[in-house]
Write a protein that holds these residues in place. Structure first.
Motif, PDB file in Angstrom:
ATOM      1  N   VAL A 108     -10.759  -5.286  -1.549  1.00 43.86           N
ATOM      2  CA  VAL A 108     -12.001  -5.222  -0.523  1.00 43.86           C
ATOM      3  C   VAL A 108     -11.534  -5.727   0.829  1.00 43.86           C
ATOM      4  N   GLY A 109     -11.679  -5.241   1.606  1.00 46.04           N
ATOM      5  CA  GLY A 109     -11.280  -5.495   3.272  1.00 46.04           C
ATOM      6  C   GLY A 109     -10.123  -4.881   3.833  1.00 46.04           C
ATOM      7  N   ASP A 110      -9.087  -4.504   2.929  1.00 46.15           N
ATOM      8  CA  ASP A 110      -7.887  -4.157   3.370  1.00 46.15           C
ATOM      9  C   ASP A 110      -7.986  -2.794   4.015  1.00 46.15           C
ATOM     10  N   THR A 111      -6.988  -2.438   4.940  1.00 48.87           N
ATOM     11  CA  THR A 111      -6.717  -1.154   5.612  1.00 48.87           C
ATOM     12  C   THR A 111      -5.851  -0.279   4.790  1.00 48.87           C
ATOM     13  N   VAL A 112      -6.328   0.692   4.100  1.00 49.70           N
ATOM     14  CA  VAL A 112      -5.599   1.842   3.232  1.00 49.70           C
ATOM     15  C   VAL A 112      -4.981   2.860   4.010  1.00 49.70           C
ATOM     16  N   ARG A 113      -3.874   3.239   3.588  1.00 54.57           N
ATOM     17  CA  ARG A 113      -3.191   4.514   4.571  1.00 54.57           C
ATOM     18  C   ARG A 113      -2.620   5.241   3.340  1.00 54.57           C
ATOM     19  N   ILE A 114      -3.184   6.606   3.383  1.00 54.40           N
ATOM     20  CA  ILE A 114      -2.807   7.743   2.367  1.00 54.40           C
ATOM     21  C   ILE A 114      -1.835   8.728   3.229  1.00 54.40           C
ATOM     22  N   THR A 162      -2.695  24.832  -0.476  1.00 54.21           N
ATOM     23  CA  THR A 162      -2.564  23.931  -1.906  1.00 54.21           C
ATOM     24  C   THR A 162      -3.434  22.625  -1.578  1.00 54.21           C
ATOM     25  N   ASP A 163      -3.976  22.028  -2.454  1.00 50.32           N
ATOM     26  CA  ASP A 163      -4.705  21.053  -2.703  1.00 50.32           C
ATOM     27  C   ASP A 163      -4.300  19.906  -3.562  1.00 50.32           C
ATOM     28  N   THR A 164      -4.323  18.749  -3.121  1.00 56.22           N
ATOM     29  CA  THR A 164      -3.899  17.558  -4.280  1.00 56.22           C
ATOM     30  C   THR A 164      -4.944  16.299  -3.922  1.00 56.22           C
ATOM     31  N   HIS A 165      -5.339  15.624  -4.940  1.00 49.95           N
ATOM     32  CA  HIS A 165      -6.397  14.803  -4.816  1.00 49.95           C
ATOM     33  C   HIS A 165      -5.626  13.218  -5.219  1.00 49.95           C
ATOM     34  N   THR A 166      -6.240  12.216  -4.915  1.00 48.38           N
ATOM     35  CA  THR A 166      -5.963  10.757  -5.150  1.00 48.38           C
ATOM     36  C   THR A 166      -7.193   9.945  -5.349  1.00 48.38           C
ATOM     37  N   ARG A 167      -7.188   9.212  -6.194  1.00 51.87           N
ATOM     38  CA  ARG A 167      -8.499   8.255  -6.391  1.00 51.87           C
ATOM     39  C   ARG A 167      -8.296   6.913  -5.940  1.00 51.87           C
ATOM     40  N   LEU A 168      -8.992   6.332  -5.298  1.00 51.50           N
ATOM     41  CA  LEU A 168      -8.757   5.283  -4.679  1.00 51.50           C
ATOM     42  C   LEU A 168      -9.614   3.742  -5.546  1.00 51.50           C
ATOM     43  N   ILE A 169      -8.525   3.173  -5.936  1.00 47.71           N
ATOM     44  CA  ILE A 169      -9.050   1.841  -6.987  1.00 47.71           C
ATOM     45  C   ILE A 169      -9.082   0.685  -6.004  1.00 47.71           C
ATOM     46  N   VAL A 170     -10.278  -0.057  -5.852  1.00 48.53           N
ATOM     47  CA  VAL A 170     -10.306  -1.284  -4.966  1.00 48.53           C
ATOM     48  C   VAL A 170     -10.729  -2.379  -5.902  1.00 48.53           C
ATOM     49  N   PHE A 171      -9.872  -3.375  -5.716  1.00 50.64           N
ATOM     50  CA  PHE A 171      -9.990  -4.570  -6.517  1.00 50.64           C
ATOM     51  C   PHE A 171     -10.549  -5.709  -5.762  1.00 50.64           C
ATOM     52  N   ASP A 172     -11.066  -6.576  -6.473  1.00 51.49           N
ATOM     53  CA  ASP A 172     -11.802  -7.937  -5.778  1.00 51.49           C
ATOM     54  C   ASP A 172     -10.664  -8.467  -4.903  1.00 51.49           C
ATOM     55  N   ASN A 173     -11.308  -9.189  -3.667  1.00 49.91           N
ATOM     56  CA  ASN A 173     -10.238  -9.920  -2.986  1.00 49.91           C
ATOM     57  C   ASN A 173     -10.653 -11.470  -3.173  1.00 49.91           C
ATOM     58  N   PRO A 174      -9.821 -12.199  -4.031  1.00 44.70           N
ATOM     59  CA  PRO A 174      -9.852 -13.707  -4.316  1.00 44.70           C
ATOM     60  C   PRO A 174     -10.363 -14.576  -2.873  1.00 44.70           C
ATOM     61  N   ARG A 175      -9.469 -14.015  -1.917  1.00 48.11           N
ATOM     62  CA  ARG A 175      -9.456 -14.785  -0.584  1.00 48.11           C
ATOM     63  C   ARG A 175     -10.903 -14.706  -0.142  1.00 48.11           C
ATOM     64  N   LEU A 176     -11.394 -13.338   0.026  1.00 43.69           N
ATOM     65  CA  LEU A 176     -12.914 -13.177   0.421  1.00 43.69           C
ATOM     66  C   LEU A 176     -13.785 -14.121  -0.286  1.00 43.69           C
ATOM     67  N   LYS A 177     -13.555 -14.115  -1.541  1.00 39.82           N
ATOM     68  CA  LYS A 177     -14.528 -14.725  -2.624  1.00 39.82           C
ATOM     69  C   LYS A 177     -14.689 -16.314  -2.127  1.00 39.82           C
ATOM     70  N   LYS A 178     -13.227 -17.030  -1.932  1.00 35.93           N
ATOM     71  CA  LYS A 178     -13.290 -18.361  -1.409  1.00 35.93           C
ATOM     72  C   LYS A 178     -14.127 -18.377  -0.236  1.00 35.93           C
ATOM     73  N   GLN A 179     -13.934 -17.615   0.684  1.00 40.39           N
ATOM     74  CA  GLN A 179     -14.669 -17.619   2.064  1.00 40.39           C
ATOM     75  C   GLN A 179     -15.932 -17.617   1.886  1.00 40.39           C
ATOM     76  N   PHE A 180     -16.520 -16.675   1.193  1.00 43.80           N
ATOM     77  CA  PHE A 180     -17.971 -16.601   0.718  1.00 43.80           C
ATOM     78  C   PHE A 180     -18.657 -17.882  -0.062  1.00 43.80           C
ATOM     79  N   ILE A 181     -17.766 -18.559  -0.745  1.00 41.92           N
ATOM     80  CA  ILE A 181     -18.305 -19.812  -1.389  1.00 41.92           C
ATOM     81  C   ILE A 181     -18.320 -20.792  -0.339  1.00 41.92           C
ATOM     82  N   ALA A 182     -17.228 -20.877   0.578  1.00 44.37           N
ATOM     83  CA  ALA A 182     -17.154 -21.972   1.457  1.00 44.37           C
ATOM     84  C   ALA A 182     -18.409 -21.752   2.529  1.00 44.37           C
TER      85      ALA A 182
END
Length: 497
Positions: free
Chosen positions: A379-385, A451-471
Motif C-alpha cells: 500500500v502506497g507504492d508506485t507500481v509499473r507494469i 492480442t490481449d494479456t492480463h495481470t492481477r495486482l496483489i497489494v500487501f499491507d505496508n508495516p511502515r505505514l501501520k507504524k506511522q498510523f499508530i504513532a
C-alpha cells in the motif's frame, strides 16, 4: 617573354578515341608542332587514388606544364601543379603533400584519397618554344571531368503510418518505406519478398524524383512482366580509376516502363508521402462483412494470394551533395498470408562490390510478456507494469510494424480516472489497498493482428505505514488528554472565582 600566336588549331581523336588538341604554327620563318591529349577517367570512388595523365607530342622544346582545377562553375581556375622548364623545377599547389611525377612527353598528377570536393573539371596546359625563336611560345590544352562517387551510408526499412491498429472488418493498405542515405549518384533500389524479386506497378513519381525504372541485375522474369522496382543511375563503367588496381565495368541497364501485368494501365500514385495520401491513391477491393459473421479469427476478406504491389520512388539532394532515396512499396495487406513474410530492400550502386540490404519480417504481436515492479506491491507504492517482449515465431526477431499498446482496468476506471492508457508502460502511483485483486488488461495490435494479456495486482499491507498510523494515533491521544486537562483546570478556576 612574348607569346607567339598560332596560325591554326584543331581538335581530333586518336586511335583509342581520346580527344586531342593539336596546334600548328607555320609561316616563312616560324614553324612548330604540339599535340595534347588527356586521358578520360572513369568515375572514382571516394577514398581512391586517382591518376591524371596528360600526353603531348611536339617537335620543339618544352616551356611549361600547368594543371588547373576549374571551380565555381568554371569562373575560376585553381592551379594545382606547375612545371617550369627554364628553372627545371616543379611545384605542387595541391594540399596534403600530394605526389606527382613529370615526364618529357607525359605529365602525371596523382590525387590520393579523393574526396567529394575533388569532383569536377581539370585542365592540362602545355607550352613549347617555337622552333624558330625562343621568344615565341605555342600553347595547347586538354581537359577531363573527374566524377567522384560515394557508396550509400545507410539503409533502413520502416512502416509508414506506424503504429497502426488492426482491423478485422476490411482490408488495409500497407506501405513499406526503404530509406537510403549518403549515396552519389542515386542508387538502384528494389524490393524482394522471401528472396524473390517483387513485380511492381510503377506509380507516378513526384517532381523531386529522378531516374528510370529498369531491371535488377541477374534477375530473369517471363516476358511482359516488369521489374519496375529498380531505379537506374548513371552509366558508371569502373570502380577504380587508378591503373594499379583492377578495373571493373557495369553494363548499361535497360530502361523499363512496362507494367507488372500486360494490358494494364499504370495507376496513379498511392501516396504523396508517408504522412499524407492523395486523392489518386489506388483503392484496394474491400468487402465489409456483416457484424454477425465476424469471428475472433482472421477475417475471410482475402482477395488474392498474388496482390498488386505499387512502387513509388523519390530522391532528394542533401546539403553535402549526396542523395537520399525513399522507395515505397504499397499493397493490400493480407494478415493470413503476410504474417511472418520476409521483405527486403536491396540497393545496387557502382561504388559497392555487392548489394546493400536491409530486411524485416512482418509479424503480428502475440503472447506479450509483462513485468511488474515492485514484484510485491505494498500500500502506497508506485507500481509499473511494462511490456517486456513477445513470443515470436521461428522467423521473426521482433514485432514489425511497431505495435500499439492500450491498458485498461477490467470492470472499472484506472487509478487516475481514465478509461484507458496508451503506451508500453502503465504507472500506478501510490496504490491504495482497494486495488488489491484488480485485473489490468494490455492490448497489443499492429496491422497484422491483435492480442490481449492480463495481470492481477496483489497489494500487501505496508508495516511502515501501520507504524506511522499508530504513532499518529498515540500523538492524537496525548493531545486529547492534554486538552481535557486544560479544560478541567479552566472550569475549576472559574468556580473558585
Amino acid at each position: 617573354m612574348s607569346t607567339g600566336q598560332c596560325c591554326g588549331g584543331e581538335a581530333d581523336r586518336d586511335d583509342r578515341g581520346n580527344q586531342i588538341a593539336s596546334h600548328h604554327c607555320q609561316n616563312a620563318t616560324l614553324q612548330g608542332y604540339l599535340t595534347v591529349s588527356i586521358e578520360p577517367l572513369p568515375p572514382a570512388v571516394i577514398g581512391d587514388t586517382v591518376t591524371l595523365r596528360c600526353n603531348f607530342q611536339t617537335d620543339s622544346n618544352l616551356r611549361e606544364i600547368v594543371w588547373f582545377r576549374v571551380i565555381e562553375g568554371g569562373s575560376t581556375k585553381q592551379k594545382i601543379f606547375t612545371y617550369d622548364a627554364i628553372y627545371n623545377t616543379s611545384y605542387s599547389h595541391i594540399e596534403d603533400n600530394r605526389k606527382q611525377e613529370d615526364l618529357v612527353y607525359q605529365s602525371t598528377v596523382r590525387l590520393p584519397e579523393v574526396q567529394m570536393e575533388d569532383d569536377g573539371l581539370y585542365e592540362c596546359h602545355v607550352g613549347i618554344y617555337d622552333t624558330g625563336s625562343r621568344d615565341k611560345v605555342i600553347l595547347a590544352s586538354g581537359s577531363l571531368i573527374l566524377t567522384v562517387i560515394v557508396p550509400p551510408k545507410s539503409i533502413s526499412v520502416v512502416a509508414a503510418n506506424s503504429p497502426a491498429p488492426f482491423s478485422r472488418y476490411e482490408a488495409q493498405n500497407f506501405t513499406l518505406v526503404c530509406i537510403v542515405t549518403g549515396a552519389k549518384p542515386a542508387p538502384m533500389v528494389y524490393f524482394k519478398r522471401d528472396g524473390e524479386l517483387i513485380d511492381v506497378v510503377p506509380t507516378r513519381q513526384s517532381s523531386s524524383s529522378v531516374g528510370d525504372q529498369s531491371k535488377a541485375p541477374g534477375e530473369e522474369k517471363s516476358q511482359g512482366r516488369s521489374q519496375a522496382g529498380l531505379l537506374s543511375s548513371q552509366v558508371l563503367t569502373s570502380r577504380d580509376p587508378d591503373d594499379t588496381k583492377l578495373h571493373k565495368s557495369l553494363s548499361l541497364l535497360e530502361e523499363e516502363g512496362k507494367l507488372a501485368r500486360l494490358g494494364q494501365d499504370s495507376p496513379n500514385g498511392p501516396e504523396e508521402g508517408p504522412e499524407q495520401r492523395s486523392e489518386s491513391y489506388p483503392k484496394p477491393t474491400t468487402e465489409v462483412i456483416p457484424e454477425t459473421v465476424v469471428s475472433r479469427e482472421f477475417p475471410r476478406w482475402v482477395q488474392s494470394s498474388d496482390p498488386l504491389y505499387y512502387f513509388q520512388l523519390r530522391q532528394q539532394a542533401a546539403v553535402d551533395g549526396t542523395m537520399e532515396v525513399r522507395a515505397m512499396l504499397t499493397w493490400s495487406l493480407n494478415p493470413q498470408l503476410d504474417n511472418e513474410a520476409l521483405f527486403s530492400c536491396e540497393v545496387n550502386h557502382p561504388a559497392l562490390s555487392m548489394p546493400m540490404q536491409a530486411e524485416v519480417t512482418l509479424a503480428a504481436p502475440r503472447g506479450p510478456k509483462l513485468s511488474m515492479s515492485p514484484t510485491k506491491a505494498k500500500v502506497g507504492d508506485t507500481v509499473r507494469i511494462t511490456v517486456q517482449g513477445f513470443q515470436l515465431g521461428p522467423s521473426a526477431s521482433e514485432v514489425f510494424p511497431e505495435p500499439m499498446f492500450t491498458w485498461n482496468k477490467v470492470g472499472g476506471h484506472l487509478l487516475d480516472g481514465r478509461e484507458e492508457h496508451d503506451g508500453r508502460e502503465l504507472v500506478l502511483e501510490r496504490i491504495p489497498a482497494e486495488l488489491n485483486g484488480s485485473m489490468f488488461r494490455c492490448t497489443a495490435q499492429n496491422p497484422l493482428g491483435s492480442t490481449d494479456t492480463h495481470t492481477r495486482l496483489i497489494v500487501f499491507d505496508n508495516p511502515r505505514l501501520k507504524k506511522q498510523f499508530i504513532a499518529i494515533g498515540a500523538a492524537v491521544s496525548r493531545c486529547s488528554l492534554t486538552l481535557t486537562s486544560m479544560l478541567l483546570l479552566l472550569i475549576f478556576t472559574s468556580e473558585l472565582t
